[in-house]
Design a protein around this motif. Structure first.
Motif, PDB file in Angstrom:
ATOM      1  N   HIS A 170      33.520  32.483  34.785  1.00 15.59           N
ATOM      2  CA  HIS A 170      33.704  33.308  35.977  1.00 15.59           C
ATOM      3  C   HIS A 170      32.422  33.267  36.794  1.00 15.59           C
ATOM      4  O   HIS A 170      31.328  33.438  36.252  1.00 15.59           O
ATOM      5  CB  HIS A 170      34.029  34.757  35.590  1.00 15.59           C
ATOM      6  N   HIS A 172      30.471  34.911  40.117  1.00  8.25           N
ATOM      7  CA  HIS A 172      30.522  36.130  40.926  1.00  8.25           C
ATOM      8  C   HIS A 172      29.271  36.223  41.789  1.00  8.25           C
ATOM      9  O   HIS A 172      28.168  36.370  41.277  1.00  8.25           O
ATOM     10  CB  HIS A 172      30.627  37.358  40.012  1.00  8.25           C
ATOM     11  N   GLU A 179      34.286  35.197  44.403  1.00  5.76           N
ATOM     12  CA  GLU A 179      34.521  35.214  42.964  1.00  5.76           C
ATOM     13  C   GLU A 179      35.532  34.125  42.616  1.00  5.76           C
ATOM     14  O   GLU A 179      36.521  33.934  43.330  1.00  5.76           O
ATOM     15  CB  GLU A 179      35.078  36.564  42.504  1.00  5.76           C
ATOM     16  N   THR A 181      37.363  32.015  39.016  1.00  6.09           N
ATOM     17  CA  THR A 181      37.500  31.839  37.571  1.00  6.09           C
ATOM     18  C   THR A 181      37.983  30.418  37.312  1.00  6.09           C
ATOM     19  O   THR A 181      38.961  29.960  37.930  1.00  6.09           O
ATOM     20  CB  THR A 181      38.468  32.868  36.965  1.00  6.09           C
ATOM     21  N   HIS A 195      38.846  38.053  40.455  1.00 10.15           N
ATOM     22  CA  HIS A 195      37.983  38.727  39.494  1.00 10.15           C
ATOM     23  C   HIS A 195      38.705  38.716  38.156  1.00 10.15           C
ATOM     24  O   HIS A 195      39.800  39.262  38.027  1.00 10.15           O
ATOM     25  CB  HIS A 195      37.698  40.164  39.924  1.00 10.15           C
ATOM     26  N   ARG A 203      26.388  35.037  37.427  1.00 12.04           N
ATOM     27  CA  ARG A 203      26.246  36.023  38.486  1.00 12.04           C
ATOM     28  C   ARG A 203      24.896  35.869  39.170  1.00 12.04           C
ATOM     29  O   ARG A 203      23.915  35.509  38.533  1.00 12.04           O
ATOM     30  CB  ARG A 203      26.348  37.443  37.908  1.00 12.04           C
TER      31      ARG A 203
END
Length: 241
Positions: A170, A172, A179, A181, A195, A203
Motif C-alpha cells: 500500500h 500512501h 493512495e 494498493t 485505502h 508512506r
C-alpha cells in the motif's frame, strides 16, 4: 492532473533543469545516474524532448521512424537543449491531448506524451539539482501523478531476475491525495486506487515516494510499515533500464 497543469509543470521543470545543469561543470558526476556526467544528462533529456516532439508533430507510427539526433558538441549542449525543450513545449501545447499518436504503452494519445514529458523532466530536474548539491522536492501534485503513472505504465515491466514480491503493498502520500494498493496477480499486478491494508505500507511525502519508486532515494527517506522485505522486493522489481 489535467493537460494544462502538466504542461505548466513541464515548462517549470524544464527551466529548472536548465538552471541546474548550467550551474555545474559538464564533467560533474550525476549520482542518480551512475556513470553519467552532467553533459550526458543534458544530452539525454535533449534527445528525449526531440524524440517525443517528433512523434507527436510527425504522427509517426513507430519509434524507428524518428531519425537519430546527433549529440551536440559539449560547448553547444545547452543551446541544443534550449532548442528541443522549446520545441516539445510548443508541439505539446498546440496538440489536442486526445490526438491519436504512437507510444510504447497501451495508451496511444497526446495525453500520454504530455504526462510522460512532465514526469521525465521532473525526475531529471531532481537529478540535475542533486548533482549541483541542491535537490528540491518535486511538487506534491506532480509527484502524486507521477506515482500513478509509474504504477500504470512502468510497474508491469519486471526486471529480469528480480525476486517475486510475495506480498501486497500500500502506498500512501502524506502531503497530497494519493493512495494505491498493489497486489501480485497471475498477469503481473492488480493496482487499485484505494485505502487498504497491505503486507507492507510505504508512506511519506509524494516526492520521496516517487523518487523511491525510481530508485533515486532509499527506503530510509520514507516510512515502511509491516513486512520490510516485501517493500525491498517491490522497489527492486521494476526494470528501469
Amino acid at each position: 492532473m489535467d493537460a494544462p497543469d502538466l504542461l505548466a509543470a513541464l515548462a517549470r521543470e524544464g527551466a529548472a533543469f536548465r538552471d541546474a545543469t548550467a550551474s555545474v561543470p559538464l564533467t560533474a558526476p550525476v549520482p542518480a545516474c551512475p556513470g553519467w556526467t552532467n553533459a550526458d544528462l543534458i544530452a539525454h533529456l535533449t534527445e528525449v524532448h526531440y524524440f517525443w516532439a517528433t512523434v507527436v508533430a510527425d504522427r509517426v507510427t513507430g519509434w524507428d521512424q524518428v531519425a537519430r539526433l546527433e549529440r551536440a558538441l559539449d560547448p553547444d549542449l545547452l543551446e541544443r537543449y534550449d532548442e528541443m525543450f522549446a520545441r516539445v513545449v510548443s508541439t505539446l501545447s498546440t496538440t489536442d491531448p486526445s490526438t491519436r499518436v504512437w507510444t510504447w504503452s497501451n495508451q496511444h494519445d497526446g495525453a500520454f506524451v504530455i504526462r510522460r514529458m512532465a514526469q521525465e523532466t521532473a525526475i531529471h530536474r531532481w537529478d540535475a539539482e542533486q548533482a549541483a548539491g541542491q535537490p528540491v522536492a518535486i511538487d506534491a501534485a506532480v509527484a502524486s501523478d507521477g506515482i500513478d503513472e509509474f504504477l500504470e505504465h512502468f510497474l508491469p515491466d519486471v526486471a529480469d531476475g528480480s525476486a517475486s514480491i510475495d506480498g501486497s503493498v500500500h502506498i500512501h502520500c502524506g502531503d497530497t491525495p494519493g493512495e494505491w494498493t498493489i497486489r501480485p496477480s497471475a498477469d503481473g499486478y492488480d493496482v487499485t486506487r484505494e485505502h487498504a491494508k497491505g503486507d507492507c505500507a510505504l508512506r511519506g511525502d509524494a516526492s520521496n515516494l516517487l523518487l523511491a519508486l525510481w530508485r533515486r532515494v532509499g527506503v530510509d527517506v520514507i516510512d515502511v510499515v509491516g513486512d520490510s522485505s516485501v517493500a525491498r522486493r517491490f522497489l527492486a522489481a521494476t526494470n528501469l533500464a
